[in-house]
Design an enzyme around this catalytic site. Structure first.
Site, short mmCIF file in Angstrom:
data_model
loop_
_atom_site.label_atom_id
_atom_site.label_comp_id
_atom_site.label_asym_id
_atom_site.label_seq_id
_atom_site.Cartn_x
_atom_site.Cartn_y
_atom_site.Cartn_z
N HIS A 14 0.82 -1.21 0.00
CA HIS A 14 0.00 0.00 0.00
C HIS A 14 0.86 1.27 0.00
O HIS A 14 1.93 1.33 0.59
CB HIS A 14 -0.95 0.01 1.20
CG HIS A 14 -0.25 0.02 2.53
ND1 HIS A 14 0.23 1.17 3.11
CD2 HIS A 14 0.03 -0.99 3.39
CE1 HIS A 14 0.77 0.88 4.27
NE2 HIS A 14 0.68 -0.42 4.47
N ASP A 15 0.38 2.27 -0.71
CA ASP A 15 0.95 3.61 -0.74
C ASP A 15 2.36 3.66 -1.32
O ASP A 15 3.11 4.62 -1.07
CB ASP A 15 0.93 4.24 0.66
CG ASP A 15 -0.47 4.31 1.24
OD1 ASP A 15 -1.26 5.14 0.75
OD2 ASP A 15 -0.80 3.51 2.14
N GLY B 145 5.01 -1.45 2.26
CA GLY B 145 4.25 -0.22 2.13
C GLY B 145 5.13 1.02 2.10
O GLY B 145 6.21 1.06 2.70
#
Length: 258
Positions: free
Chosen positions: A120-121, A138
């Site tokens: 994520h991100d 992440g």
């Protein structure tokens, strides 16, 4: 538009007329698939995904899946933004975002080999290659023209500069600055990515400048701030600017040099 009769395209998904969707694939409501994209068999594209043009997504890949974060709840979901001309091989997994408004962002012309993963991100630039099972935790940032070999694992919040090559089975716990080679159980800088620089059109003068800058930063014994300032003063040029800016922006520190 060609959609296999066994595929599921939910109401609310937006597909360009030129998109093809293979058997048993699922495209959720909210997903946006751009011109010329090819979605092959057993692909799952989640609703947070926004995909540009001419991407190929191979068998079993999942794009925009829930972040692997224990704090995730559906209302925290952020997008997965994908550019153009990316190739996602079998069983690639790219998570949507959770912690940043921009979410997970993938540029253009990236090649993701089988079972590679971005958490994520993450923010990924252009023209990168991720070999089989290369893994980004992440919030990892990858610039442009990088090559991550098989089973490379990058720690969360690490940054990889442009034109970097990382050897197989390497764990990356700190930032790897532009133009370098990294290797080891815990990544260490082992020299310049000379072959990659040549292949990408860097001339002898540019390669020499990069080498001089790193010799000053890594081997002079100067305090880092002093070395960076001297590099800017003594070896001005775009490559120097990129190296110095990258190192000054580091939050996790730079990988050590053999």
């Amino acid at each position: 538009m060609r959609i296999h009769p066994t595929a599921i395209v939910e109401d609310g998904a937006q597909l360009h007329d030129s998109v093809t969707v293979g058997p048993y694939s699922i495209i959720e409501s909210g997903a946006v698939i751009g011109e010329g994209c090819r979605i092959e068999s057993n692909v799952r594209i989640f609703g947070v995904t926004r995909m540009g043009a001419h991407n190929r997504v191979c068998h079993g890949a999942t794009l925009g899946s829930e972040p692997q974060d224990l704090s995730f709840t559906p209302e925290k979901a952020r997008p997965l933004i994908i550019g153009d001309h990316n190739h996602f091989k079998e069983c690639v997994n790219i998570s949507g975002g959770i912690k940043t408004e921009g979410g997970t962002r993938i540029g253009s012309h990236n090649y993701w080999m089988a079972f590679s993963h971005a958490g994520h991100d993450c923010v990924v630039g252009d023209h990168n290659v991720f070999a089989n099972t290369a893994t980004l935790a992440g919030h990892v940032e990858i610039d442009d023209h990088c090559f991550l070999s098989g089973q490379v694992a990058v720690h969360q919040f690490c940054r990889i500069g442009s034109y970097v090559m990382i050897a197989g089975v390497t764990g990356v716990p700190q930032d790897v600055p532009p133009y370098m080679l990294a290797d080891g159980h815990r990544a260490r800088l082992i020299g310049l990515n000379v072959v990659g620089l040549r292949r990408n059109g860097f001339g002898q003068e540019q390669r020499t400048r990069i080498k001089q800058v790193y010799r000053l930063i890594l081997r002079s014994g100067l305090r880092l701030d002093d070395a960076l300032q001297r590099a800017e003063d003594e070896y001005p040029g775009p490559e120097t600017t990129r190296i110095v800016a990258f190192i000054r922006a580091s939050r996790r520190g730079i990988a050590s040099f053999d």
